[in-house]
Structure formats: C-alpha cells, structure tokens
Motif scaffolding. Structure first.
Motif, mmCIF file in Angstrom:
data_model
loop_
_atom_site.group_PDB
_atom_site.id
_atom_site.type_symbol
_atom_site.label_atom_id
_atom_site.label_comp_id
_atom_site.label_asym_id
_atom_site.label_seq_id
_atom_site.Cartn_x
_atom_site.Cartn_y
_atom_site.Cartn_z
ATOM 1 N N GLU A 122 36.263 34.771 42.163
ATOM 2 C CA GLU A 122 36.867 36.105 42.148
ATOM 3 C C GLU A 122 36.059 37.127 42.954
ATOM 4 N N ASP A 123 35.555 38.210 42.317
ATOM 5 C CA ASP A 123 34.971 39.311 43.085
ATOM 6 C C ASP A 123 33.984 38.894 44.186
ATOM 7 N N SER A 124 33.200 37.849 43.959
ATOM 8 C CA SER A 124 32.177 37.513 44.958
ATOM 9 C C SER A 124 32.625 36.397 45.894
ATOM 10 N N ILE A 256 36.476 43.426 30.460
ATOM 11 C CA ILE A 256 37.148 44.711 30.225
ATOM 12 C C ILE A 256 36.771 45.555 31.432
ATOM 13 N N GLU A 257 37.667 45.521 32.410
ATOM 14 C CA GLU A 257 37.355 46.194 33.679
ATOM 15 C C GLU A 257 38.558 46.967 34.197
ATOM 16 N N THR A 258 39.453 47.299 33.277
ATOM 17 C CA THR A 258 40.520 48.249 33.619
ATOM 18 C C THR A 258 40.572 49.273 32.490
ATOM 19 N N TRP A 284 32.197 47.685 37.727
ATOM 20 C CA TRP A 284 32.644 48.101 39.067
ATOM 21 C C TRP A 284 34.158 48.144 39.147
ATOM 22 N N ASP A 285 34.823 47.109 38.672
ATOM 23 C CA ASP A 285 36.284 47.170 38.660
ATOM 24 C C ASP A 285 36.775 48.241 37.696
ATOM 25 N N TYR A 286 35.995 48.502 36.662
ATOM 26 C CA TYR A 286 36.395 49.538 35.700
ATOM 27 C C TYR A 286 36.474 50.903 36.403
HETATM 28 MG MG LIG Z 1 35.335 42.723 38.574
#
Ligand SMILES: [Mg+2]
Ligand SMILES: CC(=O)SCCNC(=O)CCNC(=O)[C@H](O)C(C)(C)COP(=O)(O)OP(=O)(O)OC[C@H]1O[C@@H](n2cnc3c(N)ncnc32)[C@H](O)[C@@H]1OP(=O)(O)O
Ligand SMILES: O=CC(=O)O
Length: 557
Positions: A122-124, A256-258, A284-286
């Motif tokens: 995912e992110d990386s 929990i990133e939203t 970071w996504d939060y």
């Molecule tokens: Mg993320």
C-alpha cells in the motif's frame, strides 16, 4: 506453463499484465479460481461502498459534519463484548517495521529485530504489476525461509544470524478498496487490488503460516466506516471456508486513517470482532482525509503548513487518545504510527536529529498507552524498542494496564481542526510542490517510499502535499512570504512557484520528472479534486491499458 506475451484467460480470469518472473508459482489455476470466487462474491458490494463514500463526501461538502452514529449506540455502550484473544505472534507488537515487499527490503525487514513487519502493498509500494506480483513471490519465500538476493552491486542478502530465531511476525497490508488491479480481469472486469493482494497471500500462505504456529495477518488501510470493515469480515469468513481452515484464524488490524472511521472505531472492531487484532493510528492518511473531506468547508477547516501539523496538535491528541481507549476497552492492540524522520548513515548530525525526533514520538505514544508502534527504517528499531521496553517492563502490552478510562468519546475534539497551531507560508507551499513532485517521480519509477530531505515520503504524505495546495487555492488562503508580508494563494502564483521549484531539480537521463509534474499538477491545480492522486496516475502510467505505457511500448493506445 502458459504463453507469456499476450493476455491469457485461465478459468475465466484474464491476465493482461506482462509476464513476470516466477508468475506460474503465484498465478496457478487454483489460485485464480480462488480470486474469481472472491471477486464474484464481493466486488458488487465493494462498488456500492465506494459509491457510499462519494455520497458521504457530498454530504460533508453540503455542510453535514460527521458525528458518532446514533444507530450503533448500543454497540458502543454495551460494555460486555471483546475482540478475539490476541493471536500467536501478535501478543507483543512493541516495534513494527514497515516497508515495501521488494526482495532486498523483505530480507532486511526479516533481519531487523522488530517484533512485526508490516509487509506493504500500500502506501510505500508503487502498485506496478511487477511490484505486486514480485511481492507475492518474496513473501512466499520469506515465510518458507528460502529467500536470498544479490544486488546489482554484488552485495549478498540472506536471512541472518542465529540470534534471530524470532523473526518478525508478518502482517500484510493489501491495497485499499479504491484501487483496481487492471492486470487481472474476472469476467472482463478488473479485480480489486485489495482482493488480489489479500487473496494471493492468503491462498498460498495461510496453511504454511498455521503450520509454523502463526497465521495470516493483515493491516486494513483507508477504511472509511464499519460497513467496509464488515465487508472485510465477510471476505475472511468465505476465504477461510474455501481453504478449509478454522474460522477466526485471520487477524486484522484496521488503520484508523480517515476522519469518518475515527467516529466508528468501536463499531469497526465489533464488525471484525472474531478476526480483529487492533487499530493503528495512521496519522498521514488521517491528515489527508481531513483535508480531503473538509476541503470546501472554508477557513475553519484549513490546516497550516504540513510541518506544523504534528501529533501534539489538539485534534491529533484527541484522535490518538480515543483510539487507545477504544482498543483497550475491547481487548485489542493499539498501535502507533510513523514518525517521518529517517536516519541518515552518511550524515551523523541529521542521523542524531532523526533518532531524537523518533525517540520523542515513541515516548509520547508509549506513555499514551499504545502497545507498540511503527518504524520506517531498521536503524530505528533499537530506539523504539528501548522506549517501549522501559514502559512495558515484563509485560507484553498495555491492554489491561493502561485502559485510558480518563478519555471519553469526543466529537468536538476530533474536529478541532482550527485549533492546530502554525501558519501557511511560502516555504510550506514550495515544500509541498517540490517534495510532492519528487515523490511522484520516485513512484513512477516503481519506488513507493523515498527519503527526501531526511523525511519519509510515501503515498499518504504526497496526498497531503497535493491536497493542501488544492485547498489553499480554493479557500483563498493567505500565505506568509519569505521576504515579509503576505499574499493570497492563487493558482497563478502556485504555478509560478511550481515552475521555479521544478527548474531547480537536477535532471538525469531516463528520469520521470516530466510525467511526475503532469501527475502532481493535474491533481493539485485541477478544478475537480481527484479522490486519490494514485488513481489517475495508475490509469495513465502503470496499468497495462495505460495510454502512456502503450506510447512507451511504441504501440498505439
Ligand atoms: Mg496510510
Ligand atoms: C504513511 C505510512 O503508511 S508509513 C508506512 C509506509 N512507509 C514505509 O513503510 C517506509 C519504509 N521505509 C523505507 O522505504 C525506507 O526506509 C526509505 C525509502 C524511507 C529510505 O530508504 P533508503 O534510502 O534505502 O535508506 P538507507 O540508505 O538509509 O537504508 C539503509 C539500509 O536499510 C534498509 N532499509 C531502509 N528502510 C527499510 C525498511 N523499512 N525495511 C527494510 N529495510 C530497510 C535499506 O534497504 C538499506 O539496506 P542496504 O544497506 O542493504 O542497502
Ligand atoms: O498508513 C499510515 C499513514 O500514516 O497513512
């Protein structure tokens, strides 16, 4: 063995991606059958939930503000339920290293001395077909302890020393629900990247992991609500049945990133309760989610420079405190997030600064009650270990010892965006532009994580950069200028700064900066805000049907 130079259909699954080394070991007919079943059972529901995301966003745009759900009050108020007991390999998660699943990083992560490894699709990771399939090969080999690698420079990698009998527990993070995998079609439809990453890993490794005394464990990214968690739970139930392994074998830690998920933490644990391992504070996504959701709600929801949005901002304190409380109330692990500072073996001063910053971050998390946390680099494992060792002592986690009963669900706290100290500056605008373009260039070359100015950049941090630019322009925010004074952030001014920043970048033959500029500017300066930076970038540059790939291959699109 099947032909390698053209799309091939096996049991109604069409492989459109170019042939990859050892593909036959992963894309077996049985594995493809398994994926096709998951797709047919769950892709329709996934599409509905993606539409629901749009609807919620629209409501927020029209003035509705998220809150705790009245219809799930009984779940929150019922004190009696708990998630499944902590599974083998997940009782002590004090330090988790994260990183992409390429072969070298896989071996380095397995040798890192961390308790767990978040193996990241995912992110990386840049979701190219070769990265996604290669990752499955590497995980399969790592689990069986049959992995080595020689770098182009001749450095040899293998699983190291006897002192590392306890390898990190592997926790795989599949792609989020929003991304398609264009290289696997079922009945002519692209599969969900999430189901491909989950399905292939689970199909090939679940039994082997059980034989080794652990299980198939997952991190679930970018979840927006408890209905999406319920979908994952249904996927787990069906997958376990299909493979004939006991229900409850899978364990999932939900990021929990939203901002919407922050209002449904206990409901998410409840939906997954037979498979839930914990929650993670994906900071970071939060931050990205807050900007994205409130981007057109005016100045009250505008954040200052990215560097000012730290974990001590009131809204971030509220989020992490409530996360620890929710987890410990339900017997689940609370896992901290990623400090951006990356050590630098070539620069002792920068290195020392990074270690200090990470120590500070982990110390705050450990004293807040987190059971463990993430690090981005092997050199950070000892730092985080020392901090958590000091707090945990002989215990393996803080689930019972630090219940955070002092914290209460608090909607206002989660939404205290305007209470974030800091300001918008020209340097902050420039930083977002420069770092964002550099990151996208790296992503297009297949590297989904990069150290830029000694900070870790990945898909989530790039989303913040481009979203801040969009929001500041569209909110007509004011920025402090380097030479004094201030001015309104306009599209024209940002374009000027972008040209300057782009002009300063050293170019090399074969780099992807022109494409990166197109991607970054296309999302930061666009009238219409794209939901994810990676969606148009994937379609244009990484997918087998992408116009740019066809151009590169010399065939018409
Ligand atoms: Mg993320
Ligand atoms: C928002 C979020 O989702 S956070 C989680 C997602 N992000 C991540 O996981 C980022 C993970 N970290 C990384 O990818 C890397 O640390 C980077 C890209 C930031 C920096 O990597 P590099 O520039 O290679 O750093 P550096 O040169 O100091 O690395 C030294 C060695 O450590 C290894 N290494 C660095 N980070 C990691 C890691 N996370 N896992 C395994 N090995 C690693 C490198 O491969 C290198 O090995 P080598 O000496 O054998 O060549
Ligand atoms: O995935 C983690 C984040 O911070 O985003």
């Amino acid at each position: 063995m099947y032909p390698t130079d053209q799309p091939i259909t096996l049991n109604s699954v069409t492989i459109t991606g170019p042939h990859q080394p050892r593909q036959e070991e992963i894309l077996t007919t049985d594995a493809l059958d398994f994926l096709a079943t998951l797709h047919r059972r769950f892709n329709g529901r996934r599409a509905e939930l993606l539409t629901r995301r749009e609807e919620m966003r629209q409501r927020i745009s029209e003035g509705w503000t998220p809150d705790f759900l009245p219809e799930t009050r009984t779940i929150r108020e019922d004190d009696s339920w708990r998630v499944a007991p902590l599974a083998p390999g997940l009782k002590d998660r004090r330090v988790e290293i994260t990183g992409p699943v390429d072969r070298k990083m896989t071996i380095n992560a397995m040798n890192s001395g961390a308790k767990c490894w978040l193996a990241d699709f995912e992110d990386s990771s840049s979701p190219s077909w070769s990265n996604m399939l290669g990752g499955q090969v590497n995980l399969r080999d790592a689990i069986r302890r049959q992995i080595d690698f020689t770098s182009p420079e001749g450095k040899e990698y293998k699983l190291g020393g006897v002192q590392l009998v306890d390898r990190p527990t592997i926790i795989v993070r599949p792609r989020g629900w929003h991304l398609d995998e264009d290289h696997l079609l079922v009945d002519g439809e692209p599969m969900a990247g999430a189901l491909v990453d989950f399905g292939l890993y689970f199909f090939h490794n679940a039994k082997e992991l059980l034989r080794r005394g652990v299980g198939p464990y997952f991190y679930l990214p970018k979840t927006e609500n408890h209905l999406e968690a319920r979908l994952w739970n249904c996927v787990f139930v069906v997958a376990q049945d299909l493979l004939g392994i006991p229900q409850g074998t899978v364990r999932a830690t939900v990021l929990i990133e939203t901002i919407t998920a922050a209002f449904e933490m206990e409901e998410i644990l409840y939906q997954l309760r037979n498979h839930a391992a914990g929650l993670n504070a994906g900071r970071w996504d939060y931050i990205f989610s807050i900007i994205k959701n409130f981007r057109d709600r005016g100045e009250d929801f505008v954040l200052p420079d990215r560097a000012d949005v730290t974990m001590t901002a009131p809204m971030m304190r509220s989020y992490t405190d409530q996360l620890v409380r929710a987890c410990h109330r339900r017997g689940a692990s609370a896992i901290g997030g990623m400090a951006a500072f990356i050590p630098n073996r070539r620069d002792p001063e920068a290195n020392e600064k990074a270690l200090d910053k990470v120590r500070e971050d982990k110390t705050r998390e450990a004293s807040d009650g987190f059971d463990g946390s993430w690090v981005a680099h092997p050199d950070l494992v000892p730092v985080a270990m020392e901090v958590f060792d000091a707090v945990l002592g002989e215990t393996r986690n803080q689930i019972r010892s630090n219940r955070r009963e002092d914290v209460q669900p608090d909607a206002e706290g989660l939404l205290a965006v305007s209470g974030t100290p800091g300001s918008i500056t020209e340097a902050g605008v420039r930083m977002n532009l420069e770092v964002g373009i550099r990151y996208v260039e790296s992503w297009l070359r297949g590297n989904g994580a990069a150290a830029i100015h000694n900070l870790m950049e990945d898909a989530a941090t790039a989303e913040i950069s481009r979203s801040q630019i969009w929001q500041w322009i569209n909110a007509g925010s004011t920025a402090r200028l380097a030479e004094g004074g201030e001015r309104t952030v306009t599209r024209e001014w940002v374009q000027e700064l972008m040209d300057e920043e782009f002009g300063r970048i050293d170019r090399a033959e074969g780099d992807r900066f022109d494409d990166a500029l197109e991607v970054f500017a296309g999302s930061a300066l666009a009238e219409e805000y794209p939901d994810f930076l990676t969606l148009p970038a994937y379609r244009r540059f990484l997918s087998a049907t992408a116009p740019a790939r066809q151009e590169l291959a010399g065939t018409p699109a």
